[in-house]
Write a protein that holds these residues in place. Structure first.
Motif, mmCIF file in Angstrom:
data_model
loop_
_atom_site.group_PDB
_atom_site.id
_atom_site.type_symbol
_atom_site.label_atom_id
_atom_site.label_comp_id
_atom_site.label_asym_id
_atom_site.label_seq_id
_atom_site.Cartn_x
_atom_site.Cartn_y
_atom_site.Cartn_z
ATOM 1 N N GLY A 137 -3.455 -52.552 10.954
ATOM 2 C CA GLY A 137 -3.352 -52.096 9.573
ATOM 3 C C GLY A 137 -4.611 -52.408 8.780
ATOM 4 O O GLY A 137 -5.023 -51.628 7.917
ATOM 5 N N MET A 138 -5.246 -53.547 9.064
ATOM 6 C CA MET A 138 -6.496 -53.914 8.396
ATOM 7 C C MET A 138 -7.568 -52.849 8.627
ATOM 8 O O MET A 138 -8.257 -52.414 7.704
ATOM 9 N N ASP A 139 -7.716 -52.447 9.900
ATOM 10 C CA ASP A 139 -8.735 -51.453 10.237
ATOM 11 C C ASP A 139 -8.433 -50.101 9.599
ATOM 12 O O ASP A 139 -9.338 -49.378 9.183
ATOM 13 N N ILE A 140 -7.162 -49.762 9.523
ATOM 14 C CA ILE A 140 -6.768 -48.487 8.904
ATOM 15 C C ILE A 140 -7.183 -48.462 7.439
ATOM 16 O O ILE A 140 -7.769 -47.492 6.955
ATOM 17 N N VAL A 141 -6.891 -49.546 6.719
ATOM 18 C CA VAL A 141 -7.232 -49.585 5.289
ATOM 19 C C VAL A 141 -8.733 -49.481 5.082
ATOM 20 O O VAL A 141 -9.217 -48.766 4.199
ATOM 21 N N GLN A 142 -9.516 -50.199 5.903
ATOM 22 C CA GLN A 142 -10.969 -50.126 5.776
ATOM 23 C C GLN A 142 -11.482 -48.701 5.982
ATOM 24 O O GLN A 142 -12.445 -48.278 5.352
ATOM 25 N N SER A 143 -10.812 -47.939 6.833
ATOM 26 C CA SER A 143 -11.241 -46.571 7.126
ATOM 27 C C SER A 143 -10.843 -45.582 6.035
ATOM 28 O O SER A 143 -11.579 -44.641 5.750
ATOM 29 N N ILE A 144 -9.685 -45.786 5.395
ATOM 30 C CA ILE A 144 -9.189 -44.786 4.452
ATOM 31 C C ILE A 144 -9.572 -45.051 3.000
ATOM 32 O O ILE A 144 -9.510 -44.145 2.172
ATOM 33 N N LYS A 145 -9.979 -46.281 2.676
ATOM 34 C CA LYS A 145 -10.281 -46.599 1.279
ATOM 35 C C LYS A 145 -11.341 -45.687 0.658
ATOM 36 O O LYS A 145 -11.208 -45.282 -0.501
ATOM 37 N N PRO A 146 -12.433 -45.354 1.376
ATOM 38 C CA PRO A 146 -13.404 -44.431 0.771
ATOM 39 C C PRO A 146 -12.813 -43.061 0.456
ATOM 40 O O PRO A 146 -13.224 -42.409 -0.506
ATOM 41 N N ARG A 147 -11.841 -42.625 1.242
ATOM 42 C CA ARG A 147 -11.225 -41.317 1.023
ATOM 43 C C ARG A 147 -10.117 -41.379 -0.031
ATOM 44 O O ARG A 147 -9.925 -40.438 -0.803
ATOM 45 N N LEU A 148 -9.368 -42.484 -0.027
ATOM 46 C CA LEU A 148 -8.255 -42.657 -0.970
ATOM 47 C C LEU A 148 -8.448 -43.962 -1.737
ATOM 48 O O LEU A 148 -7.723 -44.938 -1.531
ATOM 49 N N PRO A 149 -9.403 -44.008 -2.652
ATOM 50 C CA PRO A 149 -9.719 -45.275 -3.333
ATOM 51 C C PRO A 149 -8.593 -45.818 -4.203
ATOM 52 O O PRO A 149 -8.529 -47.013 -4.459
ATOM 53 N N ASN A 150 -7.696 -44.944 -4.673
ATOM 54 C CA ASN A 150 -6.630 -45.390 -5.572
ATOM 55 C C ASN A 150 -5.288 -45.591 -4.876
ATOM 56 O O ASN A 150 -4.294 -45.897 -5.528
ATOM 57 N N VAL A 151 -5.252 -45.416 -3.569
ATOM 58 C CA VAL A 151 -3.976 -45.557 -2.873
ATOM 59 C C VAL A 151 -3.486 -47.005 -2.966
ATOM 60 O O VAL A 151 -4.270 -47.949 -2.880
ATOM 61 N N ARG A 152 -2.191 -47.163 -3.184
ATOM 62 C CA ARG A 152 -1.581 -48.500 -3.159
ATOM 63 C C ARG A 152 -1.087 -48.758 -1.743
ATOM 64 O O ARG A 152 -0.349 -47.957 -1.177
#
Length: 242
Positions: free
Chosen positions: A71-86
């Motif tokens: 899950g850690m790696d997933i968040v690092q990958s998607i944050k640039p695309r979805l910066p406001n996702v909770r």
């Protein structure tokens, strides 16, 4: 009209997906949210939908310990695309809590207290999402009219006689003073951090050594005269919502 809230649940255990979905459905039903929930049994599928097919999510419930990709790696990958996702992390191991805070995770929920803690976490996330979804700033110039969502605005700076509104999608300039823009925004989310800059508290991750840190790894200086007021405003803002 209410906007659809898009939610993803990702866990490699089908029973956990079912439990999480039941809690989500109870929360969205109680709060009268219009929600679309999509479930994933592995992180690769979630990553593919977001990074390759441009799926958008407001909220993701994510197991940390999964095969192949965490899950850690997933968040690092998607944050640039979805910066406001909770993102709400769900795990059996408390050792991950510190790392999850470094990733600006919305909430951390241990599996041994799932129903109570996840209910609170989801309810808080939905309140915040619904609060931010309906707030917009109307930009009107000689050749354009555009609604800019509050949650897309990072900061606003003085640029000569203009105010430059920096968003996740670029910079919009309006021929108005910062004070005029702040008055038109009319929202506690926006505060001066120095005479020439307004920040959006929605985007703040931390304050450290007279610097304010926003999403997308943006750092801005806080003037000495504004520092205490910024700390008080941020503490109040976070205290009401989290």
């Amino acid at each position: 009209m209410k906007r659809l809230i898009r939610i993803a649940i990702c866990d490699d255990e089908p029973d956990s997906i079912l439990r999480n979905k039941e809690i989500l459905q109870a929360c969205t039903g109680r709060m009268k949210c219009i929600a679309d929930m999509i479930t994933y049994t592995n992180g690769e599928m979630l990553l593919s939908d977001i990074l390759e097919d441009n799926f958008f999510y407001d909220l993701i419930l994510l197991d940390i310990e999964m095969p192949n990709i965490s899950g850690m790696d997933i968040v690092q990958s998607i944050k640039p695309r979805l910066p406001n996702v909770r993102v709400i992390f769900i795990t059996s191991h408390i050792k991950y809590a510190i790392d999850s805070f470094e990733l600006s995770i919305f909430r951390y929920v241990p599996k041994d207290d799932l129903v109570k803690r996840l209910t609170y976490a989801v309810s808080d996330a939905l309140k915040l999402i619904m609060l931010e979804n309906h707030k917009n700033y109307l930009v009107v110039t000689a050749n354009r009219m555009e609604k800019v969502s509050f949650q897309d605005i990072l900061y606003i700076q003085r640029d000569g006689k203009n105010s430059a509104i920096t968003t996740f999608h670029g910079v919009i300039k309006v021929r108005k003073s910062l004070q005029n823009v702040l008055e038109e925004l009319d929202a506690e989310e926006f505060i001066f951090i120095e005479r020439g800059c307004i920040v959006n508290l929605i985007q703040v991750t931390q304050i450290k050594n007279s610097m304010i840190y926003l999403k997308n790894q943006i750092e801005l200086p806080i003037s000495r005269s504004h520092l205490q007021g910024v700390k008080v405003a941020l503490n109040s803002y976070w205290g009401k919502r989290i």
